[in-house]
Scaffold this motif. Structure first.
Motif, mmCIF file in Angstrom:
data_model
loop_
_atom_site.group_PDB
_atom_site.id
_atom_site.type_symbol
_atom_site.label_atom_id
_atom_site.label_comp_id
_atom_site.label_asym_id
_atom_site.label_seq_id
_atom_site.Cartn_x
_atom_site.Cartn_y
_atom_site.Cartn_z
ATOM 1 N N VAL A 1 0.735 -1.143 -0.337
ATOM 2 C CA VAL A 1 -0.089 0.194 -0.030
ATOM 3 C C VAL A 1 0.604 1.068 0.454
ATOM 4 O O VAL A 1 0.274 2.616 -0.572
ATOM 5 C CB VAL A 1 -0.765 -0.158 0.936
ATOM 6 C CG1 VAL A 1 -1.633 -0.888 0.989
ATOM 7 C CG2 VAL A 1 -0.237 -0.009 2.454
ATOM 8 N N LEU A 2 1.734 0.835 0.824
ATOM 9 C CA LEU A 2 2.796 2.416 0.541
ATOM 10 C C LEU A 2 4.145 2.322 0.504
ATOM 11 O O LEU A 2 4.720 1.450 1.405
ATOM 12 C CB LEU A 2 1.997 2.969 1.905
ATOM 13 C CG LEU A 2 3.850 4.376 2.487
ATOM 14 C CD1 LEU A 2 3.084 5.643 1.810
ATOM 15 C CD2 LEU A 2 3.200 4.437 3.815
ATOM 16 N N GLY A 3 5.068 3.170 -0.128
ATOM 17 C CA GLY A 3 6.655 2.976 -0.132
ATOM 18 C C GLY A 3 7.207 3.866 0.120
ATOM 19 O O GLY A 3 6.783 5.377 -0.194
ATOM 20 N N GLN A 4 7.935 4.033 0.834
ATOM 21 C CA GLN A 4 9.154 4.957 1.088
ATOM 22 C C GLN A 4 10.053 4.806 0.947
ATOM 23 O O GLN A 4 10.930 3.597 1.486
ATOM 24 C CB GLN A 4 8.863 5.723 2.241
ATOM 25 C CG GLN A 4 8.989 7.236 2.299
ATOM 26 C CD GLN A 4 8.476 8.124 4.159
ATOM 27 O OE1 GLN A 4 7.712 7.727 4.805
ATOM 28 N NE2 GLN A 4 9.065 9.045 3.813
ATOM 29 N N ALA A 5 11.184 5.980 0.131
ATOM 30 C CA ALA A 5 12.517 5.703 0.164
ATOM 31 C C ALA A 5 13.549 5.933 0.256
ATOM 32 O O ALA A 5 13.032 8.049 0.098
ATOM 33 C CB ALA A 5 12.652 4.896 -1.374
ATOM 34 N N SER A 6 14.822 5.933 0.885
ATOM 35 C CA SER A 6 15.587 6.914 1.262
ATOM 36 C C SER A 6 16.140 7.730 -0.089
ATOM 37 O O SER A 6 16.025 7.382 -0.854
ATOM 38 C CB SER A 6 16.672 6.922 2.236
ATOM 39 O OG SER A 6 17.780 5.825 1.130
ATOM 40 N N LEU A 7 16.766 8.705 0.409
ATOM 41 C CA LEU A 7 17.926 9.615 -0.737
ATOM 42 C C LEU A 7 18.977 8.000 -0.621
ATOM 43 O O LEU A 7 18.834 7.466 -0.183
ATOM 44 C CB LEU A 7 18.397 10.868 -0.119
ATOM 45 C CG LEU A 7 17.569 12.039 -0.023
ATOM 46 C CD1 LEU A 7 18.839 13.390 1.016
ATOM 47 C CD2 LEU A 7 16.719 12.095 -1.087
ATOM 48 N N ARG A 8 19.274 8.635 -1.731
ATOM 49 C CA ARG A 8 20.740 7.545 -2.488
ATOM 50 C C ARG A 8 21.654 8.153 -1.126
ATOM 51 O O ARG A 8 21.512 8.987 -0.920
ATOM 52 C CB ARG A 8 20.906 8.287 -4.018
ATOM 53 C CG ARG A 8 20.867 7.958 -4.818
ATOM 54 C CD ARG A 8 21.358 8.672 -5.579
ATOM 55 N NE ARG A 8 20.467 8.262 -7.308
ATOM 56 C CZ ARG A 8 20.330 8.559 -8.454
ATOM 57 N NH1 ARG A 8 22.148 8.444 -9.029
ATOM 58 N NH2 ARG A 8 19.991 8.230 -9.424
ATOM 59 N N LEU A 9 21.904 6.305 -1.183
ATOM 60 C CA LEU A 9 23.287 6.149 0.143
ATOM 61 C C LEU A 9 24.318 7.126 -0.267
ATOM 62 O O LEU A 9 25.016 6.916 -1.254
ATOM 63 C CB LEU A 9 23.231 4.937 0.220
ATOM 64 C CG LEU A 9 22.085 4.430 1.091
ATOM 65 C CD1 LEU A 9 22.231 3.386 1.752
ATOM 66 C CD2 LEU A 9 21.657 5.391 2.495
ATOM 67 N N PRO A 10 25.321 7.290 0.687
ATOM 68 C CA PRO A 10 26.464 8.311 -0.057
ATOM 69 C C PRO A 10 27.662 7.671 -0.192
ATOM 70 O O PRO A 10 26.922 5.959 0.472
ATOM 71 C CB PRO A 10 27.192 8.776 1.272
ATOM 72 C CG PRO A 10 25.905 9.166 2.032
ATOM 73 C CD PRO A 10 25.084 8.282 1.905
ATOM 74 N N ASP A 11 27.786 6.946 -1.322
ATOM 75 C CA ASP A 11 29.060 5.750 -2.332
ATOM 76 C C ASP A 11 29.991 6.095 -0.729
ATOM 77 O O ASP A 11 30.762 6.711 -0.080
ATOM 78 C CB ASP A 11 29.979 6.425 -3.291
ATOM 79 C CG ASP A 11 29.176 6.107 -4.295
ATOM 80 O OD1 ASP A 11 27.722 6.040 -4.145
ATOM 81 O OD2 ASP A 11 29.408 7.338 -5.395
ATOM 82 N N PRO A 12 30.639 4.884 -0.737
ATOM 83 C CA PRO A 12 31.372 4.383 0.341
ATOM 84 C C PRO A 12 32.747 5.027 -0.461
ATOM 85 O O PRO A 12 33.452 5.456 -1.413
ATOM 86 C CB PRO A 12 31.794 2.736 -0.132
ATOM 87 C CG PRO A 12 30.894 2.228 -0.786
ATOM 88 C CD PRO A 12 30.410 3.316 -1.408
ATOM 89 N N PRO A 13 33.549 5.586 1.252
ATOM 90 C CA PRO A 13 34.887 5.987 0.973
ATOM 91 C C PRO A 13 36.064 5.074 0.484
ATOM 92 O O PRO A 13 35.738 4.115 0.347
ATOM 93 C CB PRO A 13 35.788 6.431 2.153
ATOM 94 C CG PRO A 13 34.716 6.092 3.174
ATOM 95 C CD PRO A 13 33.872 5.130 2.473
#
Length: 153
Positions: free
Chosen positions: A141-153
Motif C-alpha cells: 500500500v505504501l512505499g517510502q525510499a530514502s535519498l541515495r546513500l553516499p558512496d563508500p570512501p
C-alpha cells in the motif's frame, strides 16, 4: 497414581508454556509471507513485470521518494511496461519484517544498478514497504525510499 497424574499435568503445563502461541505462530507465518511477497515484488520490478506488480500493489498504492516525488500504481505499472529502465541489479539486503495485526512493514537496503534511457545508474538506498491485509490477501500500500546513500570512501 495421584503423583503420576500430577507429574503428567505439570509436564503438559510446561510444554504448553514453551510452545509458541497461535498468535506467535500466525505472526511468524505473516512475516514469512511478507518477506516472500516483497522479494517477489522486487524481482518483478527488476524484470519490468507489470502483471506481477499489479497483482501485489494495492489500488490506492503510493510511493514517496527521498526527494518527495509521489508515484501511484498506474505510474509504476506504466514505467514497467515502457521498459525504459533495464536493471542489472535490484538487490535487497539487511531486510527486516515487522507485523502488527493486519499491517506489515518490510525495511531493507536496496542496491540499484542499470540503465534508464541508456544512462547508467548505480546506487543504494533504504526503503520501507508497508503492506495491508485485505480480503484478497496482503497488498503493498505504501512505499517510502530514502535519498541515495553516499558512496563508500
Amino acid at each position: 497414581m495421584h503423583a503420576a497424574l500430577a507429574v503428567s499435568l505439570l509436564a503438559g503445563s510446561i510444554a504448553g508454556a514453551l510452545a509458541p502461541s497461535p498468535a506467535a505462530a500466525s505472526e511468524a507465518a505473516d512475516r514469512a509471507a511478507l518477506e516472500a511477497l516483497d522479494i517477489r515484488y522486487q524481482a518483478a520490478v527488476k524484470a519490468n513485470d507489470a502483471a506481477t506488480m499489479a497483482a501485489i500493489l494495492h489500488e490506492d498504492f503510493v510511493l514517496v521518494s527521498g526527494r518527495g516525488q509521489i508515484s501511484d500504481k498506474a505510474a509504476l505499472l506504466e514505467e514497467a511496461r515502457a521498459g525504459r529502465t533495464v536493471y542489472e541489479r535490484q538487490d535487497a539486503s539487511e531486510r527486516s519484517v515487522r507485523v502488527w495485526g493486519d499491517t506489515g512493514v518490510v525495511t531493507a537496503k536496496l542496491w540499484l544498478k542499470g540503465r534508464t534511457d541508456g544512462e547508467p545508474f548505480d546506487y543504494k538506498l533504504w526503503y520501507s514497504d508497508t503492506y495491508a491485509r485485505t480480503p484478497r490477501g496482503w497488498r503493498y500500500v505504501l512505499g517510502q525510499a530514502s535519498l541515495r546513500l553516499p558512496d563508500p570512501p
